[in-house]
Design an enzyme around this catalytic site. Sequence first.
Site, short mmCIF file in Angstrom:
data_model
loop_
_atom_site.label_atom_id
_atom_site.label_comp_id
_atom_site.label_asym_id
_atom_site.label_seq_id
_atom_site.Cartn_x
_atom_site.Cartn_y
_atom_site.Cartn_z
CG MET A 59 -6.70 2.03 6.76
SD MET A 59 -5.69 2.42 5.27
CE MET A 59 -6.96 2.16 4.15
NE ARG A 103 -2.33 -3.92 -0.31
CZ ARG A 103 -1.88 -3.28 0.80
NH1 ARG A 103 -0.50 -4.07 1.15
NH2 ARG A 103 -2.09 -2.44 1.50
CG ASP A 110 -1.37 -0.47 8.94
OD1 ASP A 110 -2.06 0.55 8.85
OD2 ASP A 110 -1.45 -1.49 8.16
CG HIS A 148 -7.01 -5.14 8.24
ND1 HIS A 148 -8.42 -5.66 8.51
CD2 HIS A 148 -6.82 -4.85 7.02
CE1 HIS A 148 -9.06 -5.21 7.45
NE2 HIS A 148 -8.25 -4.71 6.51
CB VAL A 193 -9.03 10.14 4.02
CG1 VAL A 193 -8.39 11.49 4.85
CG2 VAL A 193 -10.25 10.41 3.02
CD GLN A 194 -7.08 6.35 8.64
OE1 GLN A 194 -6.82 6.12 9.76
NE2 GLN A 194 -7.74 5.63 7.89
N GLY A 221 0.60 -1.15 0.05
CA GLY A 221 -0.06 0.00 0.03
C GLY A 221 0.95 1.15 0.01
CD GLU A 274 -8.36 -1.34 8.52
OE1 GLU A 274 -9.27 -1.40 7.43
OE2 GLU A 274 -7.19 -1.20 8.02
#
Length: 373
Positions: free
Chosen positions: A177, A74, A135, A179, A298-299, A12, A230
């Site tokens: 975000m 990815r 992240d 995961h 957006v992040q 990403g 999330e």
Amino acid sequence: MAKLVGLLTAGGDSPGLNAAIRGIGKAALGSYGMKVIGFRDGFRGLMENRSVQMKSVSFSGILTRGGTILGTSREKPHRMPVGNKVMDMTQVLIENYQKSRLDALICLGGGGTQKNAYRLMEKGLNIVTLPKTIDNDVYGTDVTFGFDTACGIATEAIDRLHSTAHSHHRIIVVETMGHKTGWLALGAGIAGGADVILIPEIPYDVEKIAEAILRRRHEGKNFSIVAVAEGAKSRENAAALQKVIQKKKKANTQKEKLKLKAELQQVESRYSDNTFQLSRQLEKLTDLTSRVSILGYVQRGGTPSVADRLLATRLGTACADLINRGKYGVMVASKGDKTEPVPLKKVVGKRKTVPLDHPWIECARKVETNLGD
Ligand code: F6P
């Protein structure tokens, strides 16, 4: 002979990638007289030999740009979609590396990219990686570039949501975000003053969250902001998921592993609307209206923050320096204010989750933030 270096961005996108490309490129060309070629769209570009010669001008005017000028994907070398098949294309990537006469390949990416780069390193390629992801969960580095910018965006969103939640006496559940890890929800939640912060590392009890919101109401605060990653899950859902994960770990055959992987995906998909479920449960339990705001991509977009520009430039220039010294098989990590090469072997297969005794967890609790437990 001038060294020839390949460069790709995978996984990403995140703010700071272009600042890192610029740091690498300017130092490689300007300080060490190397040549740089960029591969488009991650590992796929190396497989398809889609490359561009990067000149001094390629690195101008990109410091403040979001995304990646090289494009990303990815896709993994060993599981590459080709036509309607998924094939192991590792050998093709190796041949293209050799045909291009590269001295080294730099891979900018998150945890998945570190793993894919490591696989290429095991096949004999000279690899250096940089850690990026909003992240902040790459193992072996204090921080990844992209995180600070995303945390700023999420914090600003929480700031803005406060006034509307307050005006309507509502609960607003804001999803960031993340995961598998909660750095973003926790960082933005603390900085934005969320009343409840929910992260994957701490499975939550919805009754406890409702109690905290009702307590606030009794104190005259009839609105609440719930920041949720999330991937945060209730205790029951987390336990159900853990069961399958444990089974998968114990699987012996490839067939069994694939079956359990599919089962895991199925269980995970059941929780894909976690945040909406949580919002509905909180309405029921508190009698307050609740709304959801998903921050989503957006992040990941837009211009990098000052901290990310500094970090990406520091890691990028250090990367060129390591290649000049012929130090390969490492990720350029940030440790305090220092830059350190960490062997890729030590990085892959691990994830930097939020430790339960992390100072952010402690300070969140001290300012009376409910963490769902
Ligand atoms: O970059 C990491 C991340 O932002 C995760 O937090 C998120 O779940 C994921 O990427 C989604 O990205 P994509 O839809 O591009 O695969």
